[in-house]
Design an enzyme around this catalytic site. Structure first.
Site, PDB file in Angstrom:
ATOM      1  N   ASP A 170      -9.312  -3.467  -6.140  1.00  0.00           N
ATOM      2  CA  ASP A 170      -8.526  -2.573  -5.287  1.00  0.00           C
ATOM      3  C   ASP A 170      -8.553  -1.172  -5.884  1.00  0.00           C
ATOM      4  O   ASP A 170      -8.502  -1.009  -7.117  1.00  0.00           O
ATOM      5  CB  ASP A 170      -7.080  -3.103  -5.226  1.00  0.00           C
ATOM      6  CG  ASP A 170      -6.225  -2.431  -4.172  1.00  0.00           C
ATOM      7  OD1 ASP A 170      -6.199  -1.184  -4.114  1.00  0.00           O
ATOM      8  OD2 ASP A 170      -5.555  -3.150  -3.417  1.00  0.00           O
ATOM      9  N   SER A 179       0.843  -1.203   0.000  1.00  0.00           N
ATOM     10  CA  SER A 179       0.000   0.000   0.000  1.00  0.00           C
ATOM     11  C   SER A 179       0.880   1.255   0.000  1.00  0.00           C
ATOM     12  O   SER A 179       1.689   1.434  -0.904  1.00  0.00           O
ATOM     13  CB  SER A 179      -0.953  -0.054   1.197  1.00  0.00           C
ATOM     14  OG  SER A 179      -1.957   0.922   1.095  1.00  0.00           O
ATOM     15  N   HIS A 236      -8.545  -4.212  -1.456  1.00  0.00           N
ATOM     16  CA  HIS A 236      -7.306  -3.736  -0.853  1.00  0.00           C
ATOM     17  C   HIS A 236      -7.047  -4.435   0.487  1.00  0.00           C
ATOM     18  O   HIS A 236      -7.913  -4.470   1.361  1.00  0.00           O
ATOM     19  CB  HIS A 236      -7.373  -2.224  -0.640  1.00  0.00           C
ATOM     20  CG  HIS A 236      -6.052  -1.602  -0.310  1.00  0.00           C
ATOM     21  ND1 HIS A 236      -5.012  -1.547  -1.203  1.00  0.00           N
ATOM     22  CD2 HIS A 236      -5.589  -1.014   0.835  1.00  0.00           C
ATOM     23  CE1 HIS A 236      -3.981  -0.949  -0.644  1.00  0.00           C
ATOM     24  NE2 HIS A 236      -4.299  -0.617   0.596  1.00  0.00           N
TER      25      HIS A 236
END
Length: 331
Positions: A273, A175, A303
């Site tokens: 995502d 991320s 995600h």
């Protein structure tokens, strides 16, 4: 009645989104939706409680492989940087990984990643260091990128102590940590001091336009990290509004003019995502620049799916793909 009708509409929308989720991941998606209802995404007024909430994630540290917490010299004029050294074996000459944690640039911490890095180190017998970089908005990209570079320099300079080969270092992150890993790889290329052998970018946060000047279509980015949270994260990281013409390219991997000369790359992301489009585009640009690149898009994955549902076969396959990519990189 209006309030009840509104809740029904929201509940119906949530169920509709689940149709796009891998069936094995739907229980985890419902769990995320329930948590999101109680803990709204980070914003200026919610940042402190949100940080406290996300600090609870992460499994307890295991007894082995060994972990050591250190304070190392930070960038010039800046505080020391905390790092966690996982699986040190002085005198060995194994591959090494410099890792950066996720948290949207505004939260998370290195310690919460230690257990997953212990598991990775146990599978590969690599030496791993994860960096406690300064968070936004208290510090912008100019500070955190240098914290991570200090961690990379320390790993190179203390390779014998950690038991790694300084010529076989990878950068890795998830991320926002993936965004940091990408920025660090670019900085290492441009400075020419520390060669990198590989970069592993797990659903990386690469483009400030996402959530600001570009909104995702359909079910993309609706479960977990969403467009509003992303815009806040980038605004905090940049110290200015994201998506505009004046955003500095050195702060955003997607704005980097040339990706030539970057190390071989693995990018993994879910098909729903928020970051899927920017990650696929970054992979394409790397390939066009002559960088050996593997792109894995996991159907129906949102995600952070592998973190919240690690026991599912789809998460285990994703973990196996990462391990396989690292083994090939250093074969």
């Amino acid at each position: 009645m209006a309030a009840v009708a509104g809740k029904t509409a929201v509940a119906g929308e949530a169920e509709d989104l689940l149709a796009y989720v891998n069936p094995e991941l739907r229980p985890a998606a419902r769990q995320i939706q329930a948590m999101s209802a109680k803990f709204p995404p980070p914003a200026k007024e919610t940042l402190i409680p949100w940080r406290k909430f996300v600090s609870g994630f992460g499994a307890p540290v295991a007894a082995t492989p060994p972990v050591r917490k250190l304070a190392i010299k930070g960038p010039p004029g800046a505080p020391d940087v905390t790092i966690f050294v996982v699986n040190a074996k002085p005198g060995a000459a194994r591959p090494g990984i410099l890792h950066m944690h996720g948290g949207g640039f505004v939260g998370g911490g290195a310690e919460s990643s230690v257990r997953q890095l212990q598991d990775l180190a146990a599978a590969l017998d690599y030496g791993i260091v994860t960096v406690e970089y300064r968070l936004a908005p208290e510090a912008t990209y100019a500070a955190s990128v240098e914290d991570n570079y200090a961690g990379l320099r320390w790993l190179r300079d203390h390779a014998a102590e950690v038991g790694i080969d300084p010529a076989r270092i990878a950068v890795m992150g998830e991320s926002a940590g993936g965004g940091h890993a990408a920025l660090l790889a670019i900085a290492a290329r441009d400075r020419g001091e520390i060669p990198l052998a590989f970069q592993m970018l797990i659903y990386p946060m690469l483009d400030d336009a996402t959530g600001s000047t570009r909104l995702p279509p359909g079910a993309i980015g609706k479960i977990g990290w969403d467009a509003k949270a992303n815009a806040f994260g980038w605004r905090s990281f940049l110290g200015q509004a994201p998506g505009g013409a004046k955003v500095p390219a050195k702060a955003v991997p997607a704005r980097t003019a040339s990706l030539a000369g970057l190390p071989p790359t693995f990018i993994g992301v879910g098909s729903i995502d928020l970051f899927v489009d920017e990650d696929v585009d970054y992979a394409r640009r790397l390939i066009d620049a002559g960088v050996a690149t593997e792109l894995l898009v996991v159907p129906g994955a949102f995600h952070g799916f592998d973190g919240i549902a690690p026991a599912t076969s789809v998460a285990q396959q994703f973990a196996a793909a990462k391990i396989s990519a690292l083994r090939r990189a250093f074969a």
